[in-house]
Design an enzyme around this catalytic site. Sequence first.
Site, PDB file in Angstrom:
ATOM      1  N   LYS A  78      -5.157   9.720  11.936  1.00 17.39           N
ATOM      2  CA  LYS A  78      -6.580   9.600  12.234  1.00 17.39           C
ATOM      3  C   LYS A  78      -7.482  10.310  11.217  1.00 17.39           C
ATOM      4  CE  LYS A  78      -8.991  11.214  16.263  1.00 17.39           C
ATOM      5  NZ  LYS A  78      -8.544  11.719  17.552  1.00 17.39           N
ATOM      6  N   ARG A  99       0.864  -1.187   0.000  1.00 16.26           N
ATOM      7  CA  ARG A  99       0.000   0.000   0.000  1.00 16.26           C
ATOM      8  C   ARG A  99       0.899   1.235   0.000  1.00 16.26           C
ATOM      9  NH1 ARG A  99      -2.437   3.647   3.469  1.00 16.26           N
ATOM     10  NH2 ARG A  99      -4.671   4.000   3.165  1.00 16.26           N
ATOM     11  N   SER A 132     -11.611  -2.400   2.339  1.00 16.64           N
ATOM     12  CA  SER A 132     -11.555  -1.602   3.570  1.00 16.64           C
ATOM     13  C   SER A 132     -12.936  -1.057   3.883  1.00 16.64           C
ATOM     14  CB  SER A 132     -10.623  -0.402   3.384  1.00 16.64           C
ATOM     15  OG  SER A 132      -9.312  -0.830   3.219  1.00 16.64           O
TER      16      SER A 132
END
Length: 213
Positions: free
Chosen positions: A136, A38, A107
């Site tokens: 986040k 990724r 995901s």
Amino acid sequence: MGVDFRLYLITDRKVSTKPLPEAVRLALEGGVRAVQLREKDLPVRELLALAKELRGITKEFGAKLFINDRVDVAVAAQADGVHLGVQSMPPLAVRKVVGDEMLIGVSTHSREEAWSAETEGADFITFGPIYSTPSKAQYGKPVGLNALNSLIKYVSIPIYAIGGIKSGNTYDILQQGAYGISMISGILSAPDIRKAAEETNRVIQRTLAGERP
Ligand code: 3NM
């Protein structure tokens, strides 16, 4: 060729304490048996070269290789599967390209996304972020352990918890019914990558054996 792994390592070369090929080898030595490449910012030729290199290394260990988003790169590198995000081609379309030869991971961040992924033929999902992660903002607010626990009643494909997971909270997550866990920094940012993978794997194996690690 099933979903036979419990620990899913996802790469991010920017947080890794070692260059990726070396880091992945150490993680495999520590017992990781599935790796997702990724590296979203790499030009496609560099991504393909890295994918082929990781294909060679994962093969040595009998481990699976997944490519994030790029179905074409997954096919060209002879990966075992592709891992799709919200911006990727939908699973149904990807299935038309790869047939049943490849695994498809997706995901997800909510019950609705998880359900859609399963309905569209995903073989497994990641669900998170469970805890807050350094990045986040990118993944939204943590969904928490309760959301994971209630999700398992709605989804029958394997769920890999993701986001802020370390060996220390792996037991709690598996107790909520996750099939496995996904990690970036818990393994790749460790000063000793092999040891971090071994430790996490040990916690997983003991939890699955019904022991309290
Ligand atoms: N996806 P770490 S959270 C890549 O919630 C990724 O879908 C997430 O990194 C999601 O293991 C995340 O270092 C980052 O917390 C996971």
